[in-house]
Design a protein around this motif. Structure first.
Motif, PDB file in Angstrom:
ATOM      1  N   GLY A 233       0.807  -1.212   0.000  1.00 23.94           N
ATOM      2  CA  GLY A 233       0.000   0.000   0.000  1.00 23.94           C
ATOM      3  C   GLY A 233       0.838   1.258   0.000  1.00 23.94           C
ATOM      4  O   GLY A 233       2.068   1.227   0.058  1.00 23.94           O
ATOM      5  N   TYR A 234       0.138   2.392  -0.039  1.00 25.99           N
ATOM      6  CA  TYR A 234       0.799   3.689  -0.191  1.00 25.99           C
ATOM      7  C   TYR A 234       1.099   4.370   1.139  1.00 25.99           C
ATOM      8  O   TYR A 234       1.733   5.409   1.172  1.00 25.99           O
ATOM      9  N   SER A 235       0.613   3.838   2.237  1.00 29.07           N
ATOM     10  CA  SER A 235       0.663   4.557   3.504  1.00 29.07           C
ATOM     11  C   SER A 235       1.962   4.311   4.269  1.00 29.07           C
ATOM     12  O   SER A 235       2.810   3.509   3.876  1.00 29.07           O
ATOM     13  N   THR A 236       2.072   5.001   5.416  1.00 27.40           N
ATOM     14  CA  THR A 236       3.221   4.822   6.297  1.00 27.40           C
ATOM     15  C   THR A 236       3.235   3.430   6.925  1.00 27.40           C
ATOM     16  O   THR A 236       4.231   3.041   7.537  1.00 27.40           O
ATOM     17  N   GLU A 237       2.143   2.688   6.791  1.00 24.37           N
ATOM     18  CA  GLU A 237       2.051   1.341   7.354  1.00 24.37           C
ATOM     19  C   GLU A 237       2.389   0.258   6.328  1.00 24.37           C
ATOM     20  O   GLU A 237       2.057  -0.912   6.519  1.00 24.37           O
ATOM     21  N   HIS A 238       3.046   0.666   5.240  1.00 26.06           N
ATOM     22  CA  HIS A 238       3.398  -0.258   4.166  1.00 26.06           C
ATOM     23  C   HIS A 238       4.135  -1.496   4.678  1.00 26.06           C
ATOM     24  O   HIS A 238       3.757  -2.631   4.373  1.00 26.06           O
ATOM     25  N   ASP A 239       5.177  -1.284   5.460  1.00 30.42           N
ATOM     26  CA  ASP A 239       6.012  -2.402   5.909  1.00 30.42           C
ATOM     27  C   ASP A 239       5.246  -3.330   6.855  1.00 30.42           C
ATOM     28  O   ASP A 239       5.417  -4.552   6.810  1.00 30.42           O
ATOM     29  N   VAL A 240       4.417  -2.750   7.722  1.00 31.14           N
ATOM     30  CA  VAL A 240       3.601  -3.568   8.624  1.00 31.14           C
ATOM     31  C   VAL A 240       2.642  -4.429   7.816  1.00 31.14           C
ATOM     32  O   VAL A 240       2.430  -5.611   8.110  1.00 31.14           O
ATOM     33  N   SER A 241       2.077  -3.848   6.761  1.00 31.07           N
ATOM     34  CA  SER A 241       1.163  -4.584   5.899  1.00 31.07           C
ATOM     35  C   SER A 241       1.858  -5.765   5.220  1.00 31.07           C
ATOM     36  O   SER A 241       1.289  -6.859   5.113  1.00 31.07           O
ATOM     37  N   VAL A 242       3.079  -5.550   4.752  1.00 27.02           N
ATOM     38  CA  VAL A 242       3.832  -6.640   4.120  1.00 27.02           C
ATOM     39  C   VAL A 242       4.058  -7.777   5.118  1.00 27.02           C
ATOM     40  O   VAL A 242       3.953  -8.961   4.770  1.00 27.02           O
TER      41      VAL A 242
ATOM     42  N   LEU B 275      -3.940  -5.169   4.096  1.00 25.64           N
ATOM     43  CA  LEU B 275      -3.534  -3.771   3.984  1.00 25.64           C
ATOM     44  C   LEU B 275      -3.852  -3.027   5.278  1.00 25.64           C
ATOM     45  O   LEU B 275      -4.753  -3.414   6.024  1.00 25.64           O
ATOM     46  N   HIS B 276      -3.138  -1.931   5.521  1.00 21.62           N
ATOM     47  CA  HIS B 276      -3.386  -1.092   6.687  1.00 21.62           C
ATOM     48  C   HIS B 276      -3.236   0.363   6.285  1.00 21.62           C
ATOM     49  O   HIS B 276      -2.516   0.701   5.352  1.00 21.62           O
ATOM     50  N   GLY B 277      -3.925   1.245   6.991  1.00 24.59           N
ATOM     51  CA  GLY B 277      -3.706   2.672   6.804  1.00 24.59           C
ATOM     52  C   GLY B 277      -4.414   3.254   5.594  1.00 24.59           C
ATOM     53  O   GLY B 277      -5.315   2.653   4.999  1.00 24.59           O
ATOM     54  N   LYS B 278      -3.984   4.462   5.227  1.00 27.48           N
ATOM     55  CA  LYS B 278      -4.612   5.192   4.133  1.00 27.48           C
ATOM     56  C   LYS B 278      -4.556   4.396   2.840  1.00 27.48           C
ATOM     57  O   LYS B 278      -3.574   3.766   2.518  1.00 27.48           O
ATOM     58  N   TRP B 279      -5.630   4.455   2.124  1.00 27.63           N
ATOM     59  CA  TRP B 279      -5.830   3.831   0.821  1.00 27.63           C
ATOM     60  C   TRP B 279      -6.066   2.330   0.919  1.00 27.63           C
ATOM     61  O   TRP B 279      -6.663   1.740   0.034  1.00 27.63           O
ATOM     62  N   GLY B 280      -5.639   1.699   1.994  1.00 27.34           N
ATOM     63  CA  GLY B 280      -5.876   0.260   2.127  1.00 27.34           C
ATOM     64  C   GLY B 280      -6.992  -0.052   3.088  1.00 27.34           C
ATOM     65  O   GLY B 280      -7.744  -1.005   2.899  1.00 27.34           O
TER      66      GLY B 280
ATOM     67  N   GLU C 104       6.532   2.588  18.319  1.00 34.18           N
ATOM     68  CA  GLU C 104       7.662   1.877  18.908  1.00 34.18           C
ATOM     69  C   GLU C 104       7.182   0.792  19.863  1.00 34.18           C
ATOM     70  O   GLU C 104       7.718  -0.324  19.895  1.00 34.18           O
ATOM     71  N   ALA C 105       6.163   1.118  20.653  1.00 35.40           N
ATOM     72  CA  ALA C 105       5.632   0.132  21.598  1.00 35.40           C
ATOM     73  C   ALA C 105       5.019  -1.047  20.864  1.00 35.40           C
ATOM     74  O   ALA C 105       5.177  -2.207  21.249  1.00 35.40           O
ATOM     75  N   LYS C 106       4.318  -0.764  19.766  1.00 35.83           N
ATOM     76  CA  LYS C 106       3.621  -1.818  19.029  1.00 35.83           C
ATOM     77  C   LYS C 106       4.582  -2.780  18.344  1.00 35.83           C
ATOM     78  O   LYS C 106       4.397  -3.995  18.372  1.00 35.83           O
ATOM     79  N   TYR C 107       5.600  -2.226  17.696  1.00 35.31           N
ATOM     80  CA  TYR C 107       6.397  -3.047  16.785  1.00 35.31           C
ATOM     81  C   TYR C 107       7.851  -3.260  17.200  1.00 35.31           C
ATOM     82  O   TYR C 107       8.547  -4.042  16.579  1.00 35.31           O
ATOM     83  N   ASN C 108       8.309  -2.580  18.240  1.00 34.75           N
ATOM     84  CA  ASN C 108       9.693  -2.742  18.675  1.00 34.75           C
ATOM     85  C   ASN C 108       9.802  -3.314  20.076  1.00 34.75           C
ATOM     86  O   ASN C 108      10.819  -3.164  20.747  1.00 34.75           O
ATOM     87  N   GLY C 109       8.741  -3.951  20.531  1.00 30.52           N
ATOM     88  CA  GLY C 109       8.784  -4.678  21.780  1.00 30.52           C
ATOM     89  C   GLY C 109       8.864  -3.828  23.026  1.00 30.52           C
ATOM     90  O   GLY C 109       9.335  -4.307  24.065  1.00 30.52           O
ATOM     91  N   GLU C 110       8.414  -2.571  22.941  1.00 28.04           N
ATOM     92  CA  GLU C 110       8.485  -1.705  24.113  1.00 28.04           C
ATOM     93  C   GLU C 110       7.163  -1.665  24.871  1.00 28.04           C
ATOM     94  O   GLU C 110       6.857  -0.705  25.572  1.00 28.04           O
ATOM     95  N   CYS C 111       6.384  -2.692  24.689  1.00 29.08           N
ATOM     96  CA  CYS C 111       5.130  -2.844  25.408  1.00 29.08           C
ATOM     97  C   CYS C 111       4.876  -4.339  25.569  1.00 29.08           C
ATOM     98  O   CYS C 111       5.126  -5.129  24.659  1.00 29.08           O
TER      99      CYS C 111
ATOM    100  N   THR D 168     -10.631  -1.580  11.242  1.00 32.82           N
ATOM    101  CA  THR D 168     -11.406  -2.455  10.369  1.00 32.82           C
ATOM    102  C   THR D 168     -10.551  -3.505   9.674  1.00 32.82           C
ATOM    103  O   THR D 168     -11.086  -4.492   9.159  1.00 32.82           O
ATOM    104  N   LEU D 169      -9.238  -3.285   9.617  1.00 33.79           N
ATOM    105  CA  LEU D 169      -8.303  -4.299   9.125  1.00 33.79           C
ATOM    106  C   LEU D 169      -7.180  -4.417  10.151  1.00 33.79           C
ATOM    107  O   LEU D 169      -6.062  -3.944   9.926  1.00 33.79           O
ATOM    108  N   PRO D 170      -7.469  -5.030  11.296  1.00 29.84           N
ATOM    109  CA  PRO D 170      -6.436  -5.137  12.343  1.00 29.84           C
ATOM    110  C   PRO D 170      -5.244  -5.942  11.862  1.00 29.84           C
ATOM    111  O   PRO D 170      -5.348  -6.762  10.945  1.00 29.84           O
ATOM    112  N   GLY D 171      -4.110  -5.687  12.486  1.00 26.28           N
ATOM    113  CA  GLY D 171      -2.880  -6.371  12.103  1.00 26.28           C
ATOM    114  C   GLY D 171      -3.030  -7.876  12.098  1.00 26.28           C
ATOM    115  O   GLY D 171      -3.680  -8.456  12.970  1.00 26.28           O
ATOM    116  N   MET D 172      -2.419  -8.507  11.103  1.00 21.73           N
ATOM    117  CA  MET D 172      -2.508  -9.961  10.960  1.00 21.73           C
ATOM    118  C   MET D 172      -1.127 -10.594  10.910  1.00 21.73           C
ATOM    119  O   MET D 172      -0.948 -11.652  10.312  1.00 21.73           O
ATOM    120  N   THR D 173      -0.136  -9.945  11.529  1.00 16.44           N
ATOM    121  CA  THR D 173       1.150 -10.623  11.656  1.00 16.44           C
ATOM    122  C   THR D 173       0.970 -11.775  12.649  1.00 16.44           C
ATOM    123  O   THR D 173       0.022 -11.772  13.442  1.00 16.44           O
TER     124      THR D 173
END
Length: 345
Positions: free
Chosen positions: A12-21, A98-103, A249-256, A308-313
């Protein structure tokens, strides 16, 4: 029995591209190869779509990574800028990782509906509504769901006095965010007026409207809802370690530390589960969603947003909650696909 043909969208086009992948990679690896004919589709940030007319082989599925797209060659490989969906392989359903804008905001959903391709999750209107946190708050309030008090600032007529008015009404700490951002990107929490001004000026560089929200002191939790699942999913508690709030950072870098099931009293757990379902219905959700909440010192629940499209990692909140009630990752994907095929758009 013939296998379902599934397009798996990621990137996708958003800042969440890498999370979506990462979500798409996890989904593909976990999909049951006896049930699905899988065609991954990568949407790059520049609008280029990459896919193959050939389904994934068992080896490609089990070892899937983003490198797959850049290794494609020959007549089956396709790479197009903003293609018509008729160019994609025919499919029974599109799985949206997909996550974020446009997705996640209804754009892709509208495209798929235009081409008559069923897809997973909420429809275009619910997706657009939930993505805009200002409009989502209005939907919450319309059905009696409490949400933190807020003010909206507009770049075109912004002045220091309007920020002061918002701060006076809401107090400090003051949450300031891009109302259509995601993964806690594009937000900050100000401890005083000077810090609020810095955050506002920074966020206005990429947004013409900002949401100022009262910070609710207390615990933070999130709870998924899947239509047709009799056993409610347990909420997840976010326990901060080195961060002040549940940011990127808390969500994806283990700081939570995400505790699933949350170690809440049974009565509080039930109220969070009921809120998750009510929020899903309030936005006109379909299939599944996940709602984030704050719990104040009095035990009152405050809805923050519905995804509406929660993370699916493999380590995301929704899969963890499903696993807690006996639904493993592969079965969760089956449930999402089966439920989505029954939705009348």
């Amino acid at each position: 029995m013939s296998r379902l043909r599934v397009l798996v969208f990621m990137g996708g086009y958003s800042t969440e591209h890498d999370v979506s992948v990462t979500s798409g990679t996890g989904v593909i690896r976990a999909m049951d190869r006896t049930k699905y004919n899988i065609h991954p589709v990568l949407i790059q940030k520049d609008g280029t779509w990459i896919w193959s007319s050939r389904e994934l082989s068992p080896y490609q599925k089990d070892n899937f990574s983003e490198n797959y797209f850049y290794s494609l060659e020959g007549p089956s490989a396709r790479q197009e800028k903003n293609p018509a969906l008729s160019e994609l392989p025919s499919a029974d359903i599109a799985f949206l990782a997909l996550h974020g804008k446009w997705g996640e905001d209804g754009h892709v959903q509208a495209l798929l509906e235009n081409w008559g391709i069923p897809y997973t999750g909420c429809g275009l209107l619910a997706s657009a509504l939930a993505m805009d946190k200002v409009l989502c708050k209005a939907a919450y309030l319309s059905v009696g769901i409490d949400t933190p008090p807020y003010r909206v600032l507009f770049r075109d007529d912004f002045s220091g006095d309007k920020l002061v008015d918002a701060a006076d009404a809401l107090g400090f700490p003051l949450v300031i965010k891009d109302p259509v951002g995601g993964s806690s990107i594009g937000m900050g929490i100000a401890k005083d007026l000077d810090e609020a001004g810095q955050i506002v000026n920074n966020l206005f560089k990429n947004s013409n409207r900002l949401l100022c929200e009262k910070f609710i002191q207390g615990q933070e939790a999130s709870c998924g809802y899947i239509e047709g699942v009799e056993t409610p999913l347990p909420p997840t508690e976010m326990r901060m370690t080195t961060r002040e709030y549940f940011d990127f950072e808390a969500k994806y870098n283990g700081e939570c530390r995400e505790v699933t099931p949350a170690e809440f009293p049974e009565e509080l757990t039930k109220r969070i589960q009921q809120l998750s379902k009510k929020a899903h219905l309030a936005i006109g959700g379909a299939g599944y969603s996940r709602t984030d909440v704050r719990i104040d010192a009095d035990g009152k629940l405050w809805a923050l947003e519905t995804n509406t499209l929660p993370g699916m990692t493999p380590t995301s909140i929704l899969p963890a909650e499903a696993a807690a009630v006996g639904i493993d990752y592969t079965h969760l994907i089956d449930l999402i696909i089966d439920t989505s095929l029954k939705i009348e758009r």
